[in-house]
Design a protein around this motif. Structure first.
Motif, mmCIF file in Angstrom:
data_model
loop_
_atom_site.group_PDB
_atom_site.id
_atom_site.type_symbol
_atom_site.label_atom_id
_atom_site.label_comp_id
_atom_site.label_asym_id
_atom_site.label_seq_id
_atom_site.Cartn_x
_atom_site.Cartn_y
_atom_site.Cartn_z
ATOM 1 N N GLY A 193 0.852 -1.352 0.028
ATOM 2 C CA GLY A 193 0.066 -0.016 0.087
ATOM 3 C C GLY A 193 0.924 1.386 -0.080
ATOM 4 N N LEU A 194 2.052 1.232 0.619
ATOM 5 C CA LEU A 194 2.897 2.292 0.497
ATOM 6 C C LEU A 194 3.329 2.496 -0.879
ATOM 7 N N GLY A 195 3.405 1.302 -1.685
ATOM 8 C CA GLY A 195 3.974 1.588 -3.133
ATOM 9 C C GLY A 195 5.382 0.372 -3.189
ATOM 10 N N VAL A 196 5.606 -0.144 -2.336
ATOM 11 C CA VAL A 196 6.485 -1.126 -2.678
ATOM 12 C C VAL A 196 6.336 -2.190 -3.419
ATOM 13 N N ARG A 197 6.984 -2.276 -4.388
ATOM 14 C CA ARG A 197 6.883 -3.223 -5.695
ATOM 15 C C ARG A 197 7.620 -4.555 -5.609
ATOM 16 N N TYR A 198 9.010 -4.334 -4.997
ATOM 17 C CA TYR A 198 9.870 -5.439 -4.835
ATOM 18 C C TYR A 198 10.170 -5.686 -3.422
ATOM 19 N N LEU A 199 9.424 -6.871 -2.883
ATOM 20 C CA LEU A 199 9.495 -7.151 -1.584
ATOM 21 C C LEU A 199 10.036 -8.439 -1.430
ATOM 22 N N ILE A 200 10.986 -8.660 -0.639
ATOM 23 C CA ILE A 200 11.771 -9.795 -0.405
ATOM 24 C C ILE A 200 11.505 -10.205 1.442
ATOM 25 N N VAL A 201 10.843 -11.264 1.244
ATOM 26 C CA VAL A 201 10.272 -11.697 2.591
ATOM 27 C C VAL A 201 11.217 -13.014 3.132
ATOM 28 N N SER A 202 11.850 -12.662 4.061
ATOM 29 C CA SER A 202 12.824 -13.928 4.605
ATOM 30 C C SER A 202 12.509 -14.238 5.893
ATOM 31 N N LEU A 203 12.596 -15.682 6.328
ATOM 32 C CA LEU A 203 12.508 -16.269 7.347
ATOM 33 C C LEU A 203 13.622 -16.135 8.008
ATOM 34 N N ASN A 204 13.652 -16.095 9.202
ATOM 35 C CA ASN A 204 14.771 -16.214 10.373
ATOM 36 C C ASN A 204 14.887 -17.607 10.739
ATOM 37 N N TYR A 205 15.681 -18.342 9.860
ATOM 38 C CA TYR A 205 15.754 -19.690 10.213
ATOM 39 C C TYR A 205 16.396 -20.256 11.580
ATOM 40 N N ALA A 206 17.168 -19.385 12.207
ATOM 41 C CA ALA A 206 17.593 -19.622 13.485
ATOM 42 C C ALA A 206 16.795 -19.427 14.627
ATOM 43 N N ALA A 207 15.726 -18.661 14.365
ATOM 44 C CA ALA A 207 14.811 -18.506 15.327
ATOM 45 C C ALA A 207 14.029 -19.810 15.934
#
Length: 354
Positions: free
Chosen positions: A143-157
């Motif tokens: 909604g802010l206008g972000v078009r390239y979003l990289i979602v990463s999991l914290n695998y060490a959590a």
């Protein structure tokens, strides 16, 4: 890092024979040393070999301002920023040293970045305690206008069954958003669903998108020592993960040893029918979570299977609908260039949600 070490990095890159070399300023926080960035960009633009470089800065946004953004536009420096989404998610882990939250400080800086560079990537990290807000955070950033979003999991959590269940529901919601936005002819890039769609659509060619440890990208610490990827820098120069330095060059025997170890068949993956679509080849992530480059974290395995189910549902639905944007985006290799040309000709601008 001193200017001398930084310049040696660019000199090494010029010796690879590549027409264009990527230089990423990564931290810590690179904008703490913006004078060094200016020095190295100037050196790269006037390099005696004529080598072409493309530069990128990944920042937490605290020091991002109009002056640096204007500089990035003049010198064509890509800028990426970390931001974890809605306030309830972002402020859990992204705090100032005194413990105070950063959302109110960083939101205007993110908006400033998107105004100046609307194609900038935004990196979001998901933890067990923030995963309930994942879909809301993605929708908020879009909604802010972000078009390239990289979602990463914290695998060490510390992921447990309860948090996995929440993650599965949130991934399904991301799939629903993907379908909704695509049907609305809205342009966006949402990793990791894009990657999993590619792993099915591109099949044998998908390996080009997978990690090749110690092959296509090297990391350099502040003293000039070389490592196969950014996570290994913390191991130190005395470790077996150091593969040379900018003054003596790359230790090819060390690099090939690490690459061979990373390419070994993972025992836990031997009988898996979807291993060719999985991120199990990321030796950096494997080492971070298991202590070795050829063993895969159970968290990664669980998440990858989850993503594949969602991506396959999304892809099957949009393909059967013969959705024009979906087909253009995933089956036309020229899509990125054509999309940019289309945006340039659109009076509404590239952040339009058409």
């Amino acid at each position: 890092m001193t200017p001398e070490i930084g310049r040696r990095v660019l000199d090494m890159a010029a010796q690879t024979g590549e027409k264009s070399c990527g230089i990423i300023f990564f931290g810590g926080e690179p904008l703490l040393h913006r004078d060094l960035i200016y020095d190295l960009v100037d050196y790269g633009e006037t390099h005696p070999t004529g080598q072409r470089y493309h530069f990128k800065v990944t920042t937490n946004g605290v020091l991002l301002d109009e002056e640096f953004l204007a500089y990035s536009l003049r010198h064509n420096i890509l800028v990426a920023m970390s931001f974890d989404g809605v306030r309830e998610a972002h402020d859990v882990h992204r705090r100032f040293p005194d413990g105070s939250p950063t959302f109110d400080c960083l939101l205007p800086r993110l908006q400033l970045l998107l105004s100046a560079r609307p194609y900038s990537s935004v990196y979001t990290v998901v933890n067990p305690d923030t995963v309930p807000y994942l879909a809301d955070s993605v929708a908020f950033l879009a909604g802010l206008g972000v078009r390239y979003l990289i979602v990463s999991l914290n695998y060490a959590a510390p992921w447990d069954e309860a948090s996995f269940a929440v993650l599965a529901r949130q991934c399904e919601k991301l799939g629903d958003l993907y379908i909704q936005w695509t049907r609305a002819n809205r342009k966006f890039y949402l990793s990791p669903l894009e990657v999993k769609l590619s792993s099915h659509i591109n099949c044998d060619c998908y390996h080009q998108d997978r990690c090749e440890l110690a092959q296509r990208q090297l990391s350099v610490d502040h003293e000039g020592y070389l490592y196969p990827c950014v996570q290994f820098v913390r191991a130190g120069r005395e470790s077996g993960w150091c593969i040379g330095n900018v003054f003596d060059g790359i230790d090819e025997s060390a690099r090939q040893r690490i690459r061979a170890a990373s390419n070994q068949e993972k025992e836990s993956c031997a009988d898996c029918t979807v291993k060719g679509r999985c991120n199990n080849t990321c030796g950096c992530l494997n080492w971070q979570t298991t202590g070795t480059v050829n063993a895969v974290s159970p968290v990664l395995c669980r998440y990858e299977q989850m993503l594949m189910r969602v991506a396959d549902r999304v892809g099957k639905k949009l393909y059967r609908e013969r959705n024009a944007l979906f087909l253009h985006k995933h089956y036309n290799a020229a899509y990125p260039v054509l999309s940019l040309l289309e945006d340039a000709a659109d009076p509404a601008g590239p952040v339009s949600s058409r």
